[in-house]
Design a protein around this motif. Structure first.
Motif, PDB file in Angstrom:
ATOM      1  N   LEU A 483      -2.322   2.056  -1.671  1.00 48.06           N
ATOM      2  CA  LEU A 483      -3.086   3.240  -1.281  1.00 48.06           C
ATOM      3  C   LEU A 483      -4.164   3.570  -2.317  1.00 48.06           C
ATOM      4  N   ILE A 488      -7.211   6.251  -1.871  1.00 53.35           N
ATOM      5  CA  ILE A 488      -6.417   7.462  -1.613  1.00 53.35           C
ATOM      6  C   ILE A 488      -6.112   8.141  -2.941  1.00 53.35           C
ATOM      7  N   THR A 507       5.920   4.881   3.535  1.00 48.60           N
ATOM      8  CA  THR A 507       4.575   5.462   3.550  1.00 48.60           C
ATOM      9  C   THR A 507       4.616   6.951   3.229  1.00 48.60           C
ATOM     10  N   LEU A 511       2.996   8.575  -0.197  1.00 44.81           N
ATOM     11  CA  LEU A 511       1.993   9.645  -0.214  1.00 44.81           C
ATOM     12  C   LEU A 511       2.498  10.816  -1.052  1.00 44.81           C
ATOM     13  N   VAL A 540      -2.607   5.792   8.288  1.00 43.68           N
ATOM     14  CA  VAL A 540      -1.737   4.643   8.050  1.00 43.68           C
ATOM     15  C   VAL A 540      -0.969   4.403   9.344  1.00 43.68           C
TER      16      VAL A 540
END
Length: 983
Positions: A483, A488, A507, A511, A540
């Motif tokens: 990421l 990101i 995921t 995050l 995603v």
């Protein structure tokens, strides 16, 4: 005084014989004897075992085959202790081809001290393949003590392939039901957990330690055997028949126990009791004894204090798909397989069992179907046990016996369980109370803590694979690097459109670890509108949702898919495959700090609904932690639980209750791909599921399918979720007894969490969870949408059973400018209103009656949908139902729509009786039957879909409430004009 010369000579001879035999025992460890071991050849040598083939010259092609398994602490000679009178001798004479697995001693085998439990189960698995290939026949798998546990485990691991039957001797299955010596399970579990983590993984268990430990389990019998030996030391002829057995028990028969194998045994089968519940793990593969289908014969020793009868009989519940038989003998643990009782009874019965399996004889009367409801000891067993022990003590010349056979009765056990719940709840509530707006707390942080604390512990299960804390943590860190490499950064909002799978969990956690915000979007939803309203420009997605994600116009990052992944869209600047990024090539920027999320910061955004009716819910790290620890506390989740997540991760129940509660409770998480009743039944057993999460009517599909037929047992103890109608609740507890339902209510707007912990009142939302917001119920008029005040100008608190608006006390972490209230009960106080109307009964339990915006405003006052739905759903014939308002000109009426369960009939009389529980002014004006009530992705019955199908029409399936007769009657054209207010 006269002495007999003959007596003196006899005494001298006896003394000399004693001295001579004693010297031989001292020099050689025992008396020399002519008894020879049965002949065998080593047919196979592997790293963990050698495979013995006994009497190979007598093997006849096509004859039945037995594969015998010793426990780890006893060497493989246990099957030949009595030579011709032992297992291999008697079985071979009976025409059975005998093979024996020899695990050897960890002290002499290469890598022996590093072997774990899976090594031995897989060794049995391999030996079965070798024997079946060599003989062309399926094997009768036979195991003593832990060897019998290996037989069950290996047969289940290979789904019974190549196994004709299983025969076990004193092999425990339900550890909780048969703790040796009646010790309280709670205490034993705690000690076993500590020993597994801190003792056996550091201290080798040598053969001498095993021997002493076994002898201490029955010190009276050990002392008696030694006294008997000394008394008969002068009589060589009397001692020789038992000498081989004596030497085996005193020294030669014991082998060491590797630490990893002992730790696995304690963890999986003592602490977690997974032989009984299912979900034990063999090399990342979850296994359940429910997979066993071959016939089983379990030998039960009535005076066996190691393989307690209740523990052994657990197999009949653990293997519901197998025919299970038992044979009960008056014998101790060792006596089941060696000694005179085994020669006379055990092995002749085993030979007859094999003959019966081949259809050659009738089943012996001593072998009977095992009953689930046999008490821990048969009625005569208590007397037998006392007599057996008394005789043993008398022969040993001691007056000291076992005064306490059971150290704790049910009352003490219950007290320990309650104390355990309190001990688990206290640190969770303490941690909740310590969370301040600036406290670092997040999903990623909790997962990192677990990985540091217990890296090898199972975290989640999916598609028959087990993933550990360490493995998941590595995957999360790798996704974080991917990421970061595509830009990101913390606080960015990133959409997640994925099916339930490990990559989705990774995921969301990645995050969180990065400090970004996961915007969870339902697959198949209208993405473009959701992205516009949430400010997301990057998604995603997994391969299954790649096409719909790219159609939204956002940049798409593809993750997951496993070995069968295939991308239908070509890669570009706007479609990036994260799986192609090597995390080792990514240089972490200076700004990166793992798990930076503060309690006050936004962590997740949940998007539900469709089109212009999207509902967006903002979840801070504190709000997530509140639900996580609140769920773990209310459900008493711990490391013995496996939580089955039926709800998808993009739903609040999946994210906050399932995932959050399991992580906060240290439980395993089992992810379900979808709601499939057949797969549900398989995975409940295979994973050892103890807790199932749900949303709304999700369990209806499972109940209708009746996945556990014929009274088959299951390990489920609890269902947790929100939105379950009353009738479905009652069906659930009836069909899954003794499991119960724990219904939650959690507000998104504040920190309100209610839980019906006892489940005693189906339909109630319960009371505030400790550590969550203080709640108040204020008088509220749905007709004007205003809070009612008293003469002082402060909000008026509701009386018992009065409907009002639920408020939660606002903490420092809540921004009350986003819809909060100040000066509600005192000058300067601050509260956050929910969107829901409740009533509180006289016991203090809260009942949800409606939302503020869906209460039906009629000419006679507000009519609430919640009570109508509960009453209608409690009718046995009703499948699903909704309540809503219909407008005709200036007139608004209340309507209930129902669908009928297959095979049932519904008439207006059923509706009349069900709705008598409501005040006449709170009943629906119309009730009509529809063919089907569609549900949303979260399994909530859809009012919108029912209304779109058309208004109720006069006819036999539409009934109106006739106030004069106080009944529901068929709606005629004339009645319709009256109801609708038409001329």
């Amino acid at each position: 005084m006269k002495f007999s010369a003959q007596g003196v000579v006899g005494s001298v001879r006896r003394l000399m014989s004693t001295a001579q035999n004693g010297l031989e025992v001292v020099r050689f460890g025992g008396l020399t004897q002519d008894v020879e071991s049965s002949p065998f050849e080593v047919a196979e040598r592997r790293r963990v075992y050698r495979l013995r083939h006994y009497f190979p010259e007598r093997a006849v092609p096509g004859s039945p085959v037995a594969l015998l398994l010793p426990p780890l602490m006893v060497n493989a000679d246990i099957w030949d202790v009595n030579a011709e009178g032992g297992a291999v001798g008697i079985l071979t004479k009976g025409g059975i081809d005998c093979w024996v697995v020899d695990f050897g001693s960890p002290a002499t085998e290469e890598g022996g001290w590093e072997r774990d439990l899976a090594d031995h189960v897989l060794a049995v698995h391999s030996a079965i393949d070798t024997v079946t290939e060599a003989t062309g026949s399926d094997v009768h798998l036979m195991g003593y003590s832990q060897g019998g546990m290996f037989a069950y485990q290996a047969a289940a691991y290979r789904a019974g392939k190549g196994v004709a039957s299983i025969v076990t001797f004193g092999s425990p299955v339900d550890i909780v039901a048969g703790i040796p010596f009646g010790l309280p399970y709670g205490m034993v579990s705690e000690v076993a957990d500590f020993v597994a983590d801190h003792v056996v993984n550091r201290l080798p268990i040598t053969d001498s330690m095993v021997r002493i430990g076994f002898q201490l389990l029955d010190p009276v019998k050990t002392a008696k055997s030694r006294i008997d030996f000394l008394r008969q030391l002068h009589d060589r002829e009397a001692l020789l028949p038992k000498e081989r057995q004596r030497r085996f028990l005193n020294s030669e028969g014991w082998v060491g126990y590797s630490g990893p194998a002992a730790a696995d045994l304690l963890k999986q089968f003592v602490v977690h009791n997974r032989m009984m519940l299912g979900g034990f793990v063999i090399r990342d593969h979850p296994v359940s004894l429910a997979d066993l289908t071959c016939p089983i014969l379990a030998f039960v020793g009535e005076v066996d204090d190691i393989g307690q009868p209740a523990a052994v009989r657990g197999i009949v519940r653990a293997a519901p798909n197998a025919e299970v038989y038992e044979s009960t003998l008056v014998a101790g643990h060792f006596g089941l397989v060696a000694g005179s009782a085994a020669t006379r009874q055990t092995w002749p019965l085993v030979r007859e069992w094999v003959d019966w399996m081949n259809g050659e004889v009738e089943l012996p009367g001593e072998i009977v179907p095992m009953s689930e409801h046999v008490p821990s000891n048969r009625p005569r067993s208590a007397i037998t046990r006392v007599a057996h022990t008394a005789a043993t003590m008398a022969e040993a010349g001691t007056g000291v016996g076992k005064i306490l056979e059971t150290l704790a009765n049910n009352t003490v056990r219950s007290s320990r369980e309650l104390a355990g719940e309190a001990a688990r709840a206290l640190p969770r509530l303490t941690r909740l109370g310590m969370i301040q707006p600036h406290t670092r707390i997040s999903l990623g942080r909790l997962l990192a803590e677990q990985a540091r604390r217990a890296p090898r512990k199972d975290l989640f299960l999916f598609d028959d694979r087990v993933h550990t804390n360490a493995a998941v943590n590595i995957r999360i860190d790798n996704v974080v690097r991917g990421l970061i490499s595509v830009g990101i950064r913390p606080a960015m909002r990133v959409g997640v459109v994925m099916e339930t799978r490990p990559s989705a969990l990774a995921t969301v956690a990645a995050l969180s670890r990065l400090g970004a915000v996961a915007v969870l979007l339902a697959p198949g939803g209208e993405l473009r509108s959701a992205l516009e309203q949430t400010g997301v420009d990057t998604i995603v997605a997994d391969p299954e949702n790649l096409r719909s994600a790219t159609a939204s116009g956002a940049r798409v990052l593809v993750l997951g898919g496993g070995d069968a992944r295939r991308l239908d869209i070509p890669l570009s600047d706007k479609v990036i495959d994260l799986e192609r990024i090597d995390p080792t090539d990514v240089r972490l920027p200076a700004w990166y700090r793992p798990d930076p999320g503060l309690a006050r910061e936004l962590a997740f955004v949940l998007v539900t609904g469709v089109g212009n009716r999207l509902e967006i819910k903002y979840i801070t790290n504190h709000r997530w932690a509140l639900s996580a620890f609140g769920t773990a506390t209310s459900a008493d989740l711990d490391n013995k639980d496996t939580v089955y997540c039926l709800a998808p991760l993009h739903h609040s129940s999946g994210l906050l209750v399932s995932l959050g509660g399991a992580i906060a409770g240290g439980s395993r998480i089992a992810l379900a791909r979808s709601l499939d009743p057949a797969r549900f039944a398989e995975e409940v057993h295979r994973y050892g599921v103890t807790v199932v999460t749900y949303t709304w009517t999700m369990l209806r599909d499972i109940l209708d399918a009746e996945p556990f037929r014929n009274g088959h047992r299951y390990p489920i103890r609890l269902f947790i979720g929100s939105g379950m109608p009353v009738g479905l609740w009652r069906r659930t507890v009836e069909q899954f007894a003794p499991a119960r339902v724990l219904e939650f209510y959690a507000s998104i707007e504040g920190d309100v969490v209610l839980a019906n912990v006892t489940g005693a009142k189906p339909g109630a939302k319960g009371r505030p969870v400790p550590g969550t917001a203080r709640v108040e119920l204020v008088a509220y008029d749905p007709m004007t949408a205003r809070v009612e005040v008293d003469e002082s100008g402060f909000a008026r608190r509701c009386a018992d059973n009065e409907v009002g608006l639920l408020l939660g006390k606002a903490t420092e972490s809540i921004d009350i400018s986003a819809g909060g209230m100040r000066g509600v009960f005192a000058a300067g106080d601050s509260w956050m209103p929910t969107e829901n109307l409740f009533r509180r009964d006289s016991d203090g339990d809260y009942w949800l009656v409606d939302r503020k915006d869906t209460a039906i405003r009629t000419a006679r006052g507000p009519v609430y949908g919640g009570p109508i739905i509960d009453c209608l759903n409690d009718i046995a014939a009703v499948d699903m139902e909704v309540a809503y308002g219909l407008e005709f000109g200036d007139r608004r009426i209340a309507v209930g729509a129902v669908s009928v369960r297959a095979g049932f009939e519904l008439d207006p009389g059923d509706v009349t009786e069900a709705l008598r529980a409501l005040d006449p002014d709170k009943r629906p004006d119309l009730v009509h039957v529809v063919d089907d009530i569609p549900r949303s992705a979260s399994y909530r019955p859809s009012v919108r879909a029912v209304r779109a199908a058309g208004d109720p029409k006069p006819g036999p399936n539409t009934w109106w409430y006739h106030r004069e007769s106080d009944t529901y009657e068929v709606l005629t054209d004339a009645a319709a004009r009256e109801v609708y207010g038409l001329p």
